[in-house]
Design a protein around this motif. Structure first.
Motif, PDB file in Angstrom:
ATOM      1  N   THR A 142       0.815  -1.206   0.000  1.00  0.00           N
ATOM      2  CA  THR A 142       0.000   0.000   0.000  1.00  0.00           C
ATOM      3  C   THR A 142       0.854   1.264   0.000  1.00  0.00           C
ATOM      4  O   THR A 142       0.625   2.183  -0.784  1.00  0.00           O
ATOM      5  CB  THR A 142      -0.947   0.008   1.205  1.00  0.00           C
ATOM      6  OG1 THR A 142      -1.801  -1.139   1.138  1.00  0.00           O
ATOM      7  CG2 THR A 142      -1.809   1.262   1.216  1.00  0.00           C
ATOM      8  N   ALA A 143       1.834   1.338   0.885  1.00  0.00           N
ATOM      9  CA  ALA A 143       2.620   2.564   1.029  1.00  0.00           C
ATOM     10  C   ALA A 143       3.478   2.862  -0.195  1.00  0.00           C
ATOM     11  O   ALA A 143       3.732   4.030  -0.506  1.00  0.00           O
ATOM     12  CB  ALA A 143       3.506   2.474   2.266  1.00  0.00           C
ATOM     13  N   ALA A 144       3.924   1.827  -0.888  1.00  0.00           N
ATOM     14  CA  ALA A 144       4.818   2.014  -2.042  1.00  0.00           C
ATOM     15  C   ALA A 144       4.057   2.105  -3.360  1.00  0.00           C
ATOM     16  O   ALA A 144       4.648   2.384  -4.401  1.00  0.00           O
ATOM     17  CB  ALA A 144       5.836   0.880  -2.114  1.00  0.00           C
ATOM     18  N   ARG A 145       2.741   1.851  -3.317  1.00  0.00           N
ATOM     19  CA  ARG A 145       1.906   1.843  -4.529  1.00  0.00           C
ATOM     20  C   ARG A 145       2.429   0.831  -5.559  1.00  0.00           C
ATOM     21  O   ARG A 145       2.540   1.116  -6.749  1.00  0.00           O
ATOM     22  CB  ARG A 145       1.801   3.240  -5.145  1.00  0.00           C
ATOM     23  CG  ARG A 145       1.044   4.228  -4.267  1.00  0.00           C
ATOM     24  CD  ARG A 145       0.775   5.553  -4.962  1.00  0.00           C
ATOM     25  NE  ARG A 145       1.999   6.269  -5.270  1.00  0.00           N
ATOM     26  CZ  ARG A 145       2.465   6.489  -6.484  1.00  0.00           C
ATOM     27  NH1 ARG A 145       1.798   6.050  -7.541  1.00  0.00           N
ATOM     28  NH2 ARG A 145       3.591   7.155  -6.666  1.00  0.00           N
ATOM     29  N   THR A 146       2.734  -0.358  -5.061  1.00  0.00           N
ATOM     30  CA  THR A 146       3.210  -1.423  -5.935  1.00  0.00           C
ATOM     31  C   THR A 146       2.480  -2.721  -5.612  1.00  0.00           C
ATOM     32  O   THR A 146       1.815  -2.849  -4.592  1.00  0.00           O
ATOM     33  CB  THR A 146       4.721  -1.668  -5.760  1.00  0.00           C
ATOM     34  OG1 THR A 146       4.961  -2.213  -4.459  1.00  0.00           O
ATOM     35  CG2 THR A 146       5.522  -0.391  -5.933  1.00  0.00           C
ATOM     36  N   VAL A 147       2.644  -3.700  -6.507  1.00  0.00           N
ATOM     37  CA  VAL A 147       2.246  -5.072  -6.231  1.00  0.00           C
ATOM     38  C   VAL A 147       3.476  -5.942  -6.443  1.00  0.00           C
ATOM     39  O   VAL A 147       4.029  -6.006  -7.548  1.00  0.00           O
ATOM     40  CB  VAL A 147       1.093  -5.547  -7.143  1.00  0.00           C
ATOM     41  CG1 VAL A 147       0.755  -7.012  -6.851  1.00  0.00           C
ATOM     42  CG2 VAL A 147      -0.140  -4.673  -6.955  1.00  0.00           C
ATOM     43  N   THR A 150       4.008  -1.395 -10.663  1.00  0.00           N
ATOM     44  CA  THR A 150       4.643  -0.304  -9.930  1.00  0.00           C
ATOM     45  C   THR A 150       3.951   1.002 -10.287  1.00  0.00           C
ATOM     46  O   THR A 150       3.231   1.090 -11.283  1.00  0.00           O
ATOM     47  CB  THR A 150       6.138  -0.185 -10.277  1.00  0.00           C
ATOM     48  OG1 THR A 150       6.281   0.036 -11.694  1.00  0.00           O
ATOM     49  CG2 THR A 150       6.894  -1.455  -9.887  1.00  0.00           C
ATOM     50  N   ASP A 151       4.167   2.019  -9.473  1.00  0.00           N
ATOM     51  CA  ASP A 151       3.634   3.352  -9.729  1.00  0.00           C
ATOM     52  C   ASP A 151       2.138   3.316 -10.034  1.00  0.00           C
ATOM     53  O   ASP A 151       1.658   3.902 -11.007  1.00  0.00           O
ATOM     54  CB  ASP A 151       4.388   4.020 -10.891  1.00  0.00           C
ATOM     55  CG  ASP A 151       4.123   5.514 -10.958  1.00  0.00           C
ATOM     56  OD1 ASP A 151       4.172   6.068 -12.077  1.00  0.00           O
ATOM     57  OD2 ASP A 151       3.848   6.135  -9.910  1.00  0.00           O
ATOM     58  N   ARG A 163      -0.055  -4.223 -18.974  1.00  0.00           N
ATOM     59  CA  ARG A 163       0.570  -5.518 -19.188  1.00  0.00           C
ATOM     60  C   ARG A 163       2.024  -5.397 -18.777  1.00  0.00           C
ATOM     61  O   ARG A 163       2.687  -4.424 -19.077  1.00  0.00           O
ATOM     62  CB  ARG A 163       0.493  -5.963 -20.652  1.00  0.00           C
ATOM     63  CG  ARG A 163      -0.909  -6.334 -21.099  1.00  0.00           C
ATOM     64  CD  ARG A 163      -0.927  -6.737 -22.560  1.00  0.00           C
ATOM     65  NE  ARG A 163      -2.276  -7.092 -22.970  1.00  0.00           N
ATOM     66  CZ  ARG A 163      -2.741  -8.329 -22.980  1.00  0.00           C
ATOM     67  NH1 ARG A 163      -1.965  -9.314 -22.597  1.00  0.00           N
ATOM     68  NH2 ARG A 163      -3.984  -8.577 -23.365  1.00  0.00           N
ATOM     69  N   ARG A 164       2.510  -6.421 -18.076  1.00  0.00           N
ATOM     70  CA  ARG A 164       3.905  -6.416 -17.660  1.00  0.00           C
ATOM     71  C   ARG A 164       4.437  -7.837 -17.739  1.00  0.00           C
ATOM     72  O   ARG A 164       3.899  -8.750 -17.143  1.00  0.00           O
ATOM     73  CB  ARG A 164       4.028  -5.896 -16.229  1.00  0.00           C
ATOM     74  CG  ARG A 164       5.452  -5.761 -15.736  1.00  0.00           C
ATOM     75  CD  ARG A 164       5.461  -5.192 -14.330  1.00  0.00           C
ATOM     76  NE  ARG A 164       4.892  -3.861 -14.298  1.00  0.00           N
ATOM     77  CZ  ARG A 164       5.589  -2.761 -14.568  1.00  0.00           C
ATOM     78  NH1 ARG A 164       6.862  -2.830 -14.878  1.00  0.00           N
ATOM     79  NH2 ARG A 164       5.010  -1.579 -14.528  1.00  0.00           N
ATOM     80  N   ARG A 165       5.496  -8.035 -18.496  1.00  0.00           N
ATOM     81  CA  ARG A 165       6.152  -9.326 -18.650  1.00  0.00           C
ATOM     82  C   ARG A 165       5.157 -10.417 -19.010  1.00  0.00           C
ATOM     83  O   ARG A 165       5.194 -11.533 -18.498  1.00  0.00           O
ATOM     84  CB  ARG A 165       6.894  -9.710 -17.364  1.00  0.00           C
ATOM     85  CG  ARG A 165       8.037  -8.770 -17.034  1.00  0.00           C
ATOM     86  CD  ARG A 165       8.936  -9.349 -15.990  1.00  0.00           C
ATOM     87  NE  ARG A 165       9.547 -10.588 -16.478  1.00  0.00           N
ATOM     88  CZ  ARG A 165      10.479 -11.277 -15.819  1.00  0.00           C
ATOM     89  NH1 ARG A 165      10.899 -10.850 -14.645  1.00  0.00           N
ATOM     90  NH2 ARG A 165      10.979 -12.377 -16.313  1.00  0.00           N
ATOM     91  N   GLY A 166       4.224 -10.099 -19.902  1.00  0.00           N
ATOM     92  CA  GLY A 166       3.285 -11.083 -20.386  1.00  0.00           C
ATOM     93  C   GLY A 166       2.132 -11.388 -19.441  1.00  0.00           C
ATOM     94  O   GLY A 166       1.261 -12.182 -19.752  1.00  0.00           O
ATOM     95  N   THR A 167       2.112 -10.785 -18.263  1.00  0.00           N
ATOM     96  CA  THR A 167       1.041 -11.024 -17.309  1.00  0.00           C
ATOM     97  C   THR A 167       0.083  -9.841 -17.334  1.00  0.00           C
ATOM     98  O   THR A 167       0.510  -8.697 -17.256  1.00  0.00           O
ATOM     99  CB  THR A 167       1.590 -11.193 -15.887  1.00  0.00           C
ATOM    100  OG1 THR A 167       2.516 -12.286 -15.885  1.00  0.00           O
ATOM    101  CG2 THR A 167       0.467 -11.490 -14.905  1.00  0.00           C
ATOM    102  N   VAL A 168      -1.186 -10.149 -17.458  1.00  0.00           N
ATOM    103  CA  VAL A 168      -2.184  -9.096 -17.567  1.00  0.00           C
ATOM    104  C   VAL A 168      -2.818  -8.847 -16.212  1.00  0.00           C
ATOM    105  O   VAL A 168      -3.101  -9.761 -15.466  1.00  0.00           O
ATOM    106  CB  VAL A 168      -3.281  -9.512 -18.572  1.00  0.00           C
ATOM    107  CG1 VAL A 168      -4.269  -8.371 -18.777  1.00  0.00           C
ATOM    108  CG2 VAL A 168      -2.668  -9.926 -19.898  1.00  0.00           C
TER     109      VAL A 168
END
Length: 282
Positions: free
Chosen positions: A186-191, A209-210, A242-247
Motif C-alpha cells: 500500500t505505502a509504495a503503490r506497488t504489487v 509499480t507506480d 501488461r507487464r512481462r506477459g502477465t495481464v
C-alpha cells in the motif's frame, strides 16, 4: 505482438446495506447452502452472510476482533484474517471459530490482513506491520517502517516468512496456475510478485509499480486477471496494463481514505455488486 484487452463495462451496480460500519473484504460461497451467498466482515467483528439475491442478511459469527480478508477454505469454512486475532477458520453453519494462528516464530502478529488459498490448501497471508496495529495504520505509512510481511501457512501447520521489508503488506492473490503469489504494498503503490515455480522460482519482482493510488485488497477474478482495488486514488484515470506477459487490471474509484479500516458513508456499511459473466476456470 500483444493483443489488446477487451474493456470491462459495469452495466449495473446494486448497493446492499450492511448493519455495521466498515464492510471490508467479500467472498462468494461455492457449494451447498452457501452457494452464491456473499460473506463479509465489519468493524465490530461481525461476519455476515448475504443471500445470492441480496434479499436476506444474517450475522453468522463474531470474531471479537476486526475481520479483514476472507476466503473460502478447501473444507468449505471461511478463512478469516483478523487484524487483532490472526488467522481464523469459521464454520458458516454453526458459527464455530477455530483460531489457527496469531503468532509467527513465537511473536504475536500485530496486523494480520489478507490471504489467498492455493489448490493444495497452502495459505498465503499478509501481516501489514510489526510496529503498528490497525488503529494506528497511518503511523506505519508516515514512518515508512517497511515491516510488512508475506507469510506461508503450510498444510502441516508450519508458518514461514516468505517476504519481509514490505511497505504495508496488504492484499494477496495467486496467479491462475499458481506459479506466483502477489502481495500489494500500500505505502509504495506497488504489487510485489514472488515466483513459486519455473526458472524464476524463489525470486521477487514487481507485478505492478507506480499505481495511480494506494492498493488495498487484490484478487484473481474469474477472467484470470489480478484485480487491484485502490483505497485512496493518487490521481489519474483507471487503466489496464501488461507487464512481462502477465495481464492485470486496475480499478480506481472514490472510496473512504483508510486502506483497511474504512467506514462507509452514512449508517452502516455497504457492499456493491455487479452482474458478471459465469465464472470459468482460469
Amino acid at each position: 505482438m500483444t493483443k489488446p484487452m477487451n474493456k470491462t463495462t459495469v452495466q449495473q451496480v446494486t448497493v446492499i446495506p450492511v448493519p455495521a460500519h466498515g464492510a471490508e473484504d467479500v467472498v462468494v460461497g461455492t457449494h451447498g447452502r452457501d452457494e452464491g451467498a456473499v460473506f463479509t466482515g465489519t468493524e465490530d467483528g461481525s461476519i455476515f452472510r448475504i443471500s445470492h439475491d441480496g434479499r436476506h442478511l444474517e450475522r453468522i459469527a463474531h470474531t471479537e476482533g476486526r475481520p479483514l480478508g476472507i476466503e473460502i477454505d478447501l473444507d468449505g469454512r471461511l478463512l478469516v484474517c483478523d487484524a487483532h486475532r490472526g488467522v481464523l477458520r469459521i464454520d458458516t453453519s454453526s458459527g464455530a471459530i477455530e483460531r489457527v494462528t496469531d503468532s509467527v516464530n513465537g511473536k504475536q502478529m500485530v496486523f494480520c490482513n489478507n490471504a489467498a488459498i492455493a489448490s493444495d490448501g497452502t495459505v498465503w497471508f499478509s501481516d501489514s506491520s510489526t510496529k503498528f496495529g490497525i488503529e494506528h495504520w497511518r503511523e506505519d505509512l508516515v514512518q515508512d517502517t517497511r515491516t510488512g510481511r508475506l507469510l506461508r501457512l503450510g498444510t502441516d501447520g508450519q508458518i514461514d516468512v516468505v517476504e519481509d521489508g514490505l511497505a504495508f503488506a496488504n492484499g494477496v492473490a495467486l496467479s491462475s496456475d499458481e506459479d506466483y503469489v502477489a502481495v500489494a504494498e500500500t505505502a509504495a503503490r506497488t504489487v510485489v510478485r514472488r515466483w513459486l515455480t519455473g526458472p524464476l522460482a524463489g525470486r521477487r519482482d514487481f507485478l505492478a509499480t507506480d499505481l495511480p493510488g494506494y492498493p488495498d485488497n487484490i484478487a484473481r477474478g474469474s477472467d484470470g486477471l489480478i484485480w487491484v482495488t485502490i483505497a485512496s486514488p493518487k490521481g489519474g484515470p483507471p487503466r489496464t496494463s501488461r507487464r512481462r506477459g502477465t495481464v492485470f487490471m486496475l480499478v480506481a474509484s472514490r472510496v473512504p481514505q483508510t486502506p483497511s479500516s474504512s467506514r462507509s458513508p452514512g449508517i452502516g456499511g455497504t457492499i456493491g455488486s455487479e452482474p458478471r459473466r459465469r465464472a470459468r476456470r482460469c
